[in-house]
Write a protein that holds these residues in place. Structure first.
Motif, PDB file in Angstrom:
ATOM      1  N   THR A 104       9.199  27.713 -92.701  1.00 45.86           N
ATOM      2  CA  THR A 104       9.787  28.687 -91.776  1.00 45.86           C
ATOM      3  C   THR A 104       9.016  29.996 -91.721  1.00 45.86           C
ATOM      4  O   THR A 104       9.296  30.844 -90.869  1.00 45.86           O
ATOM      5  CB  THR A 104      11.243  28.990 -92.173  1.00 45.86           C
ATOM      6  N   LEU A 105       8.064  30.178 -92.613  1.00 39.55           N
ATOM      7  CA  LEU A 105       7.268  31.409 -92.602  1.00 39.55           C
ATOM      8  C   LEU A 105       6.146  31.352 -91.577  1.00 39.55           C
ATOM      9  O   LEU A 105       5.531  32.379 -91.267  1.00 39.55           O
ATOM     10  CB  LEU A 105       6.689  31.676 -93.998  1.00 39.55           C
ATOM     11  N   GLN A 106       5.883  30.155 -91.053  1.00 41.42           N
ATOM     12  CA  GLN A 106       4.805  29.991 -90.082  1.00 41.42           C
ATOM     13  C   GLN A 106       5.370  30.031 -88.662  1.00 41.42           C
ATOM     14  O   GLN A 106       6.332  29.320 -88.365  1.00 41.42           O
ATOM     15  CB  GLN A 106       4.086  28.652 -90.304  1.00 41.42           C
ATOM     16  N   GLY A 108       5.767  29.131 -84.773  1.00 38.02           N
ATOM     17  CA  GLY A 108       5.543  27.875 -84.079  1.00 38.02           C
ATOM     18  C   GLY A 108       6.136  26.696 -84.820  1.00 38.02           C
ATOM     19  O   GLY A 108       6.627  26.811 -85.945  1.00 38.02           O
ATOM     20  N   ASP A 109       6.077  25.523 -84.193  1.00 40.03           N
ATOM     21  CA  ASP A 109       6.689  24.324 -84.771  1.00 40.03           C
ATOM     22  C   ASP A 109       5.671  23.263 -85.158  1.00 40.03           C
ATOM     23  O   ASP A 109       6.041  22.131 -85.464  1.00 40.03           O
ATOM     24  CB  ASP A 109       7.710  23.731 -83.802  1.00 40.03           C
ATOM     25  N   ARG A 110       4.391  23.634 -85.151  1.00 42.39           N
ATOM     26  CA  ARG A 110       3.361  22.669 -85.548  1.00 42.39           C
ATOM     27  C   ARG A 110       2.256  23.373 -86.335  1.00 42.39           C
ATOM     28  O   ARG A 110       1.878  24.504 -86.028  1.00 42.39           O
ATOM     29  CB  ARG A 110       2.740  21.983 -84.327  1.00 42.39           C
ATOM     30  N   ILE A 111       1.747  22.670 -87.342  1.00 36.87           N
ATOM     31  CA  ILE A 111       0.600  23.137 -88.116  1.00 36.87           C
ATOM     32  C   ILE A 111      -0.330  21.947 -88.294  1.00 36.87           C
ATOM     33  O   ILE A 111       0.078  20.905 -88.833  1.00 36.87           O
ATOM     34  CB  ILE A 111       1.010  23.693 -89.493  1.00 36.87           C
ATOM     35  N   ASP A 112      -1.551  22.106 -87.852  1.00 38.69           N
ATOM     36  CA  ASP A 112      -2.551  21.026 -87.992  1.00 38.69           C
ATOM     37  C   ASP A 112      -2.034  19.701 -87.431  1.00 38.69           C
ATOM     38  O   ASP A 112      -2.075  18.652 -88.089  1.00 38.69           O
ATOM     39  CB  ASP A 112      -2.959  20.850 -89.459  1.00 38.69           C
ATOM     40  N   GLN A 113      -1.505  19.765 -86.218  1.00 31.87           N
ATOM     41  CA  GLN A 113      -1.034  18.583 -85.492  1.00 31.87           C
ATOM     42  C   GLN A 113       0.161  17.885 -86.127  1.00 31.87           C
ATOM     43  O   GLN A 113       0.488  16.751 -85.788  1.00 31.87           O
ATOM     44  CB  GLN A 113      -2.196  17.572 -85.350  1.00 31.87           C
ATOM     45  N   ARG A 114       0.828  18.551 -87.060  1.00 29.49           N
ATOM     46  CA  ARG A 114       2.047  17.969 -87.625  1.00 29.49           C
ATOM     47  C   ARG A 114       3.201  18.947 -87.431  1.00 29.49           C
ATOM     48  O   ARG A 114       3.001  20.154 -87.308  1.00 29.49           O
ATOM     49  CB  ARG A 114       1.867  17.643 -89.115  1.00 29.49           C
ATOM     50  N   ALA A 115       4.400  18.403 -87.417  1.00 24.83           N
ATOM     51  CA  ALA A 115       5.591  19.234 -87.235  1.00 24.83           C
ATOM     52  C   ALA A 115       5.785  20.156 -88.438  1.00 24.83           C
ATOM     53  O   ALA A 115       5.546  19.771 -89.591  1.00 24.83           O
ATOM     54  CB  ALA A 115       6.818  18.346 -87.056  1.00 24.83           C
ATOM     55  N   HIS A 149      14.289  30.717 -85.089  1.00 23.25           N
ATOM     56  CA  HIS A 149      13.907  29.745 -84.063  1.00 23.25           C
ATOM     57  C   HIS A 149      14.381  28.349 -84.497  1.00 23.25           C
ATOM     58  O   HIS A 149      13.789  27.730 -85.388  1.00 23.25           O
ATOM     59  CB  HIS A 149      12.384  29.743 -83.883  1.00 23.25           C
ATOM     60  N   PRO A 150      15.461  27.832 -83.890  1.00 22.20           N
ATOM     61  CA  PRO A 150      15.890  26.466 -84.210  1.00 22.20           C
ATOM     62  C   PRO A 150      14.820  25.453 -83.802  1.00 22.20           C
ATOM     63  O   PRO A 150      14.069  25.663 -82.848  1.00 22.20           O
ATOM     64  CB  PRO A 150      17.168  26.292 -83.370  1.00 22.20           C
ATOM     65  N   CYS A 254      12.475  26.223 -87.513  1.00 26.46           N
ATOM     66  CA  CYS A 254      11.012  26.205 -87.616  1.00 26.46           C
ATOM     67  C   CYS A 254      10.414  27.577 -87.938  1.00 26.46           C
ATOM     68  O   CYS A 254       9.288  27.652 -88.423  1.00 26.46           O
ATOM     69  CB  CYS A 254      10.373  25.632 -86.349  1.00 26.46           C
ATOM     70  N   HIS A 255      11.144  28.676 -87.679  1.00 22.01           N
ATOM     71  CA  HIS A 255      10.562  29.988 -87.971  1.00 22.01           C
ATOM     72  C   HIS A 255      11.660  31.030 -88.166  1.00 22.01           C
ATOM     73  O   HIS A 255      12.686  31.010 -87.496  1.00 22.01           O
ATOM     74  CB  HIS A 255       9.626  30.424 -86.847  1.00 22.01           C
ATOM     75  N   VAL A 256      11.404  31.948 -89.119  1.00 18.60           N
ATOM     76  CA  VAL A 256      12.302  33.067 -89.407  1.00 18.60           C
ATOM     77  C   VAL A 256      11.487  34.343 -89.520  1.00 18.60           C
ATOM     78  O   VAL A 256      10.405  34.359 -90.131  1.00 18.60           O
ATOM     79  CB  VAL A 256      13.089  32.831 -90.722  1.00 18.60           C
ATOM     80  N   GLN A 257      11.988  35.411 -88.919  1.00 17.15           N
ATOM     81  CA  GLN A 257      11.397  36.747 -89.061  1.00 17.15           C
ATOM     82  C   GLN A 257      12.499  37.719 -89.456  1.00 17.15           C
ATOM     83  O   GLN A 257      13.635  37.600 -89.013  1.00 17.15           O
ATOM     84  CB  GLN A 257      10.757  37.227 -87.754  1.00 17.15           C
TER      85      GLN A 257
END
Length: 348
Positions: A104-106, A108-115, A149-150, A254-257
């Protein structure tokens, strides 16, 4: 008040003796009342000075005035910034570490083509809540908003969104070290148990409805909240989406701020008792964005001209005390009645 005291010795004495800088901070954030002690920490060796007992008491009052004046300025000189340092623990995780809270620190919902997302374990009961715990970037932070971000499962049929119905936030601190230092050696339970047993939540927000949408949703607190201790809990209330595969309800993020302002490196706190009493540490040599306050040596070249108005400004003093402290505060002798009609009708 601080600026006026910089050019008038009588105003300076009045501000310091009545602790107006501290009272102002408490009016801004009632949590400041939990501060029991104030210390200044220097990166240099101070020469030993022998002082009289009376001057030592005055020196303590001066130090408190200086520290709280800078703190009040720090509260108002606000800079928006993400205040999350690291993720700590989630109440449950479906597939660890692939769906762990650190995702959740990243953005967006994808990193290096993975969820990239956190997922709770599945539950048959949709009312089962979940919690996410984070450490903030400083032990003293002013928090204004939390963004969440859900996650939308783009790899599942129908692209379901695993949001919650509502969300609530808590701020708090660890119990003093001596409370659990001896027991921690014998702790064999996960981090969640440690958080549940050793974090004291001192602030709880109202609950906010969460939209069933895949976007960064912004939840603004009714008033900025001061976090003393540096821990945040996000409580996700009620589940919305059932997974078709197992007919269970999940929550995925997927993300928290966390938007606010850390007051480090100029300030830090040490919790000294389980109820939250703490020591405020001020680092004058640290780089911070508070503008310096004029010292007495930088005052006007003719401060004596202000002293002649001591009697006439008593009305000002009473008005400002009533404004800052909420009224009902009387300062001065009983013979001040002669100065009530000095023609002072307001303060600009």
């Amino acid at each position: 008040m601080v600026r006026a005291s910089a050019v008038s010795s009588s105003w300076r004495h009045f501000v310091i003796m009545n602790g107006l800088s501290k009272q102002l901070c408490i009016r801004m954030f009632p949590e400041v009342a939990s501060i029991a002690h104030v210390i200044e920490v220097y990166d240099r060796i101070e020469p030993l000075q022998i002082r009289y007992e009376a001057s030592m008491e005055w020196s303590c009052l001066e130090r408190e005035n200086r520290v709280y004046a800078f703190l009040a300025r720090g509260f108002t000189s606000f800079m928006r910034k993400d205040c999350i340092l690291e993720s700590i623990v989630a109440s449950s995780t479906d597939n660890y570490p692939q769906e762990a809270i650190h995702n959740t620190l990243q953005p967006g919902d994808r990193i290096d083509q993975r969820a990239s997302y956190w997922s709770s374990e599945g539950a048959v009961d949709p009312t089962v809540p979940e919690t996410l715990v984070y450490k903030l970037t400083a032990n003293l932070c002013v928090i204004t908003e939390i963004h969440i971000h859900p996650f939308q499962a783009y790899f599942q049929f129908g692209f379901p969104i695993y949001s919650a119905k509502a969300v609530r936030f808590r701020l708090g601190h660890l119990k003093p070290t001596y409370e659990f230092e001896n027991d921690i050696k014998n702790v064999t339970s996960p981090a969640l148990r440690f958080i549940n047993e050793n974090v004291v939540w001192t602030y709880t927000s109202p609950s906010f409805p969460m939209a069933h949408e895949s976007r960064l949703q912004k939840f603004k607190l009714p008033e900025p909240a001061l976090c003393i201790g540096g821990y945040l809990q996000i409580e996700l209330l009620d589940r919305v989406q059932k997974q078709e595969m197992d007919e269970k309800y999940y929550i995925c993020v997927c993300h928290v701020q966390v938007v606010g302002r850390p007051l480090s490196p100029a300030y830090d706190v040490d919790i000294i008792d389980p109820k939250g009493k703490c020591t405020l540490k001020y680092y004058p040599d640290a780089e911070h964005c508070c503008s310096p306050i004029k010292s007495e040596g930088e005052a006007s070249s003719s401060p004596s001209r202000f002293r002649s108005f001591t009697a006439s400004i008593r009305g000002w003093e009473q008005m400002i005390l009533n404004t800052l402290l909420g009224g009902g505060v009387v300062v001065g002798d009983d013979d001040d009645e002669d100065s009530d009609d000095d023609g002072i009708v307001g303060v600009v």
